[in-house]
Every structure is written in C-alpha cells, then in structure tokens.
Design an enzyme around this catalytic site. Sequence first.
Site, mmCIF file in Angstrom:
data_model
loop_
_atom_site.group_PDB
_atom_site.id
_atom_site.type_symbol
_atom_site.label_atom_id
_atom_site.label_comp_id
_atom_site.label_asym_id
_atom_site.label_seq_id
_atom_site.Cartn_x
_atom_site.Cartn_y
_atom_site.Cartn_z
ATOM 1 N N SER A 51 0.793 -1.240 0.000
ATOM 2 C CA SER A 51 0.000 0.000 0.000
ATOM 3 C C SER A 51 0.819 1.280 0.000
ATOM 4 O O SER A 51 0.247 2.372 -0.069
ATOM 5 C CB SER A 51 -0.959 0.005 1.196
ATOM 6 O OG SER A 51 -2.101 -0.776 0.907
ATOM 7 N N LYS A 54 -0.036 3.762 -2.672
ATOM 8 C CA LYS A 54 -1.038 4.826 -2.598
ATOM 9 C C LYS A 54 -0.417 6.221 -2.564
ATOM 10 O O LYS A 54 -1.112 7.218 -2.822
ATOM 11 C CB LYS A 54 -1.945 4.604 -1.388
ATOM 12 C CG LYS A 54 -2.818 3.351 -1.515
ATOM 13 C CD LYS A 54 -3.731 3.172 -0.312
ATOM 14 C CE LYS A 54 -4.695 2.003 -0.493
ATOM 15 N NZ LYS A 54 -4.071 0.678 -0.311
ATOM 16 N N SER A 115 -6.021 3.614 4.522
ATOM 17 C CA SER A 115 -5.525 2.802 3.416
ATOM 18 C C SER A 115 -6.651 2.030 2.738
ATOM 19 O O SER A 115 -6.476 0.883 2.308
ATOM 20 C CB SER A 115 -4.445 1.819 3.897
ATOM 21 O OG SER A 115 -3.667 1.362 2.814
ATOM 22 N N LYS A 240 3.151 6.505 4.893
ATOM 23 C CA LYS A 240 2.322 5.411 4.379
ATOM 24 C C LYS A 240 2.911 4.048 4.705
ATOM 25 O O LYS A 240 4.092 3.795 4.486
ATOM 26 C CB LYS A 240 2.164 5.525 2.854
ATOM 27 C CG LYS A 240 1.057 4.646 2.320
ATOM 28 C CD LYS A 240 -0.307 5.139 2.735
ATOM 29 C CE LYS A 240 -1.397 4.090 2.589
ATOM 30 N NZ LYS A 240 -1.323 3.005 3.588
#
Length: 437
Positions: A51, A54, A115, A240
Amino acid sequence: MILFFSLFAGVNQAKAEAALNINADGAILVDAETGKVLYEKNADNVLGIASMTKMMTEYILLDSVKKGKVKWDQEYHVSDLVYKISQRRDLSNVPLRADGTYTVRELYEAMAIYSANAATIAIAEIIGGSETNFVKKMNEKAKALGLKDYKFVNSTGLNNRDYKGEQPEGTGAEEENVMSSRAVAKLAFHLINDFPDVLKTASTPKKVFREGTDDQINMINWNWMLPTLDYGYKGMDGLKTGTTDFAGYCFTGTASRDGKRFITVVQNAKDASGQGGYKARFEETRKMMDYAFSNYTTEQIVPKHYQVKGHKTLPVTKGKEDQVKIYTKSAIKMVVLNGEKNNYKPVLVLDKKKVNSKGEITAPVKKGETVGYVTIKPKNGEKVSFLTEEGQKKVKVDVIAGQDVEKANWFVLMMRGIGNFFGNVWDGISSTVKGWF
C-alpha cells in the site's frame, strides 16, 4: 582556475552502517529538504511495496486538484468493482453502498488515513475514467518524476489476485507493484515537498468515516508511529504503510523536529528473530529516525558573499579596471554529521561562456552578474548522494560580480595595445641579450 567536481553515491556509509543495523530487505534514510542520502541498504533492489503504492495515487490526485481537473466536493457514484472490493473486510476498506454517492475528499481521507482500497480505486476511476487508464498515468508520472526501478500494475498495492479477475487490463493476476527503496523515498520526497498539505491528512490519527450516518466507521491510521498511537514517535506525521505476503511489512515514514525533517523507507522489515510484523517495521524506522535526529545538524558550510581563497577576484579584459571582485550570492546550508562541518571545502566553477581560455571576463561587467558557481566537496574524498538533481542544486550557489566594470574606451584600448606591443618587443630583446651571455 576552473575547478569541478560531481556529487554521486555514498556519504558516510561506513559510519552509518556501523551505527545502524536495519533488519529489512531494503532501507534508506534521507534529508527531506535536500534529498541527501544519509544511509542506505540494498536501496536499489526492486521489492514489493504493497500500500505504499497509494503515495503515487495521492500525488496524482493532489496534482489534479491543484490543476483544477478534480474538485474536493466532486461527487462519485460507486462502480460495480469498487462496491465489490469495498465489501471485502479482509482487506483494508470502508464499506461503500452500491447506490452511494461520495465526495473526493471523503475518498481521499479514507485512502490516506485508513488505506481504504476500494476508495483508492474510486479515485483512480475519477481521474482516469478507469483504473486501467489510471495505472498508465501512474507509470508515466513515475517517469516524469525521475524515478527508476518501479512498476505499477494497480492503484492500491493489493495483489492483483485480490481483484478476482477484474484487475487492470494488461496486467496478470499474480502481479504486484514493485519499487526500490530509493524510488519510494524519491516519490515520498516529491509528495511532501510538492504537496506539503498531504501531511495534514497523513498525520490524522483517527477519524470517523461518514460520521452521524448508519455507515459510519472508525478509521485508525495504520501509521502507528503517529505520536498518539501505539508506537508513537515525537514529530512523526506521515506517511504510508504497506503490507502483503509478497511485500512483507513496509513503511515510509517522515518526522520533523527542531527544523529538521527526515524520510525513511523500510521494505520487508523483520525483528531480531527474523519475523516480520507491525512492530518490526516501526522499530526499524525508529532506529533510523533516532540516528538522524541525534547525529545530523543543518550547518552553514559557505556564508553569503563568501570569496574562495585564491579566487577573490577575476581578471577583466577590455575594462577600465583589470579585475573584478567576485563572491557567492547566497549561503550554502547542508545536513551534516555533528562535528563534520569543517570536513567540506568550497569549490569554484567558472562559467565557460563568461570567461576566456585565460580565465578572463570581458568588460562590461555588471554588479550582480553571474560568473559561475560554488559547490562543496568533502575533504576526505567521500562522495555525496542526493535523490534528485534539485537536491544537488541546493548545495550549489551562484558566484556573482561584486561591482560594475565599464568597458574602456577605444583610445585606452589602443594605448594598452601599443604598450603591450612594445612590452613584448622589449621582452624579446631582453631575452635575446640575456642569451648572448
């Protein structure tokens, strides 16, 4: 007179590696202002990112909003794919209604804080018309940002098999997004410097999605190093996390204290026993952050109006004066290890378009005119690495003329020519006479 050096890889690596023992397949630590690399481990190995993907979706969204292509209050109607993905509670998600309408801001916050994968696909559809088109934009943007060692196959970081056959066209069911730690750090560097407001959302520890409705859901930020969460770290405000079986436990962190900000990346982080986990990625990040904040300081290496020793003036040809004072237009500041400020020396590079083969500048010369630049070089021979060319430019400042020098008139130039001629003749005669004896 013309000196030159290049800045490439590996500053103080031996010292950093001695102080750190980062247990991850890939890792990097950089100064967030200049992109100067302070530590790296397998930083160019291409690994899973999960993730952390992202961040690229965030970058493209924020860029689209800035350019007026997308508005925060713009409404989105849920597609079949987004609805089906949103109902998967085994994935990180906020459930979305099949007949629901959501704003871009709601979807963005769900993506950046929680997320949320379906919300991310929704953003991809808003910008690209389809996730397939958006993935093309992701790879194009990566190239435009100067990233190397990357491949995006979806907007979320999920394994494509999680799409159950509905992954973006042209990608395989077993494909995942991959990047090197250096590329991830470079993406994060551009994200927080080009769109600093991203940290306002990334630093939100908790938020209720659709608060006050039947669909409300508590979103707790997966970045548990935010100060009020389980692994709280002072100054941490982004950025993140990412986790899949393929990528392992990953995290891109950024923290700011006392005017200093650093970015870290760990990929497939593990603990001392070799096991991956949430704690492992945060503890390995903590090691790098502690090292950076304890051992690095921003120092002024070269002051404003600095004159390089032996090059305080520049010879002038065809001018009323035969030389002009030169100095740096501004100061050079850089993050360096504590106590190593004096390990750097200034290097002057004159503009070949402004000076002739003899190192002379031709009059007229205007005060403030750029005649070259000064950069810095470690005295011990170590080399300095930056994520971007822009970062390298921050340790390079213009050298300017400190005064006007008018061009001499034709009579003065003629008399100088005559004087030079007879001077050369006399020198020739003197040499000949000396040769007789």
